[in-house]
Design an enzyme around this catalytic site. Structure first.
Site, PDB file in Angstrom:
ATOM      1  N   CYS A  76       0.814  -1.225   0.000  1.00  0.00           N
ATOM      2  CA  CYS A  76       0.000   0.000   0.000  1.00  0.00           C
ATOM      3  C   CYS A  76       0.845   1.272   0.000  1.00  0.00           C
ATOM      4  CB  CYS A  76      -0.979  -0.003   1.163  1.00  0.00           C
ATOM      5  SG  CYS A  76      -0.211  -0.083   2.803  1.00  0.00           S
ATOM      6  N   HIS A 128      -2.049   0.522   7.100  1.00  0.00           N
ATOM      7  CA  HIS A 128      -2.540   0.651   5.722  1.00  0.00           C
ATOM      8  C   HIS A 128      -2.709   2.123   5.377  1.00  0.00           C
ATOM      9  CE1 HIS A 128      -4.223  -0.900   2.056  1.00  0.00           C
ATOM     10  NE2 HIS A 128      -5.310  -0.171   2.200  1.00  0.00           N
ATOM     11  N   HIS A 140      -6.863   2.660  -3.076  1.00  0.00           N
ATOM     12  CA  HIS A 140      -5.742   2.045  -2.364  1.00  0.00           C
ATOM     13  C   HIS A 140      -5.342   0.750  -3.054  1.00  0.00           C
ATOM     14  CE1 HIS A 140      -8.399  -0.669   0.406  1.00  0.00           C
ATOM     15  NE2 HIS A 140      -9.119  -0.260  -0.615  1.00  0.00           N
TER      16      HIS A 140
END
Length: 169
Positions: A76, A128, A140
């Site tokens: 991420c 994240h 994302h």
């Protein structure tokens, strides 16, 4: 010496008149206009970053701990590092580092291009990151059941995991 004194007097006088007329000048530059231009540039940059992120949907693979731009394999944070880097924004790799970059922004003041951070829902540890794209949505790079890669999601679906946000533009 006299010329410098005259320049300073002219600038000071100009600034006084500018302040009285509602404008703010520094070295002859209208600060209000400069601020508006910077905001416009940040907004245009955010739009470009978001467009690039969207264009990579179906092309990027998620792999934890990976930063491989040549094969478009990212986790991420290496994904956000990659897309922001294409527009001159230097992000570090890792959510622990990215969560400290830029300036804090509250959830109610999110703007497109802001980085948003999440925990895993079990602990408060941030693990994240995504990019806010506006209208309550974010993009994302993620993995999960039946998904691997770039996804657009409603921020409200992640409300229990939402941790913080940073403005880097």
């Amino acid at each position: 010496m006299t010329l410098n004194w005259m320049k300073r007097t002219v600038i000071a006088t100009t600034c006084c008149f500018a302040l009285l007329s509602g404008a703010t000048l520094i070295d002859g530059i209208n600060v209000g206009q400069a601020h508006a231009a910077a905001a416009t540039n940040a907004s245009a940059k955010a739009d470009s970053i978001i467009a690039l992120a969207k264009s990579l949907k179906g092309k990027v693979t998620y792999k934890f701990g990976t930063n491989n731009p040549s094969k478009l394999i990212f986790d991420c944070s290496s994904f956000t590092k990659y897309v922001f880097g294409k527009y001159g924004v230097d992000l570090k790799w890792g959510t622990k580092s990215q969560r400290l970059q830029g300036t804090y922004v509250s959830k109610s003041n999110l703007k497109p291009g802001d980085l948003i951070f999440f925990d895993n829902g079990k602990t408060s540890t941030i693990n994240h990151v995504g990019i806010y794209i506006g209208n309550g949505q974010f993009i994302h790079n993620t993995i999960g059941s039946n998904m691997n890669g770039i996804y657009i999601r409603d921020l409200s679906d992640y409300s229990k995991r939402y941790s913080t946000a940073r403005r880097v533009l």
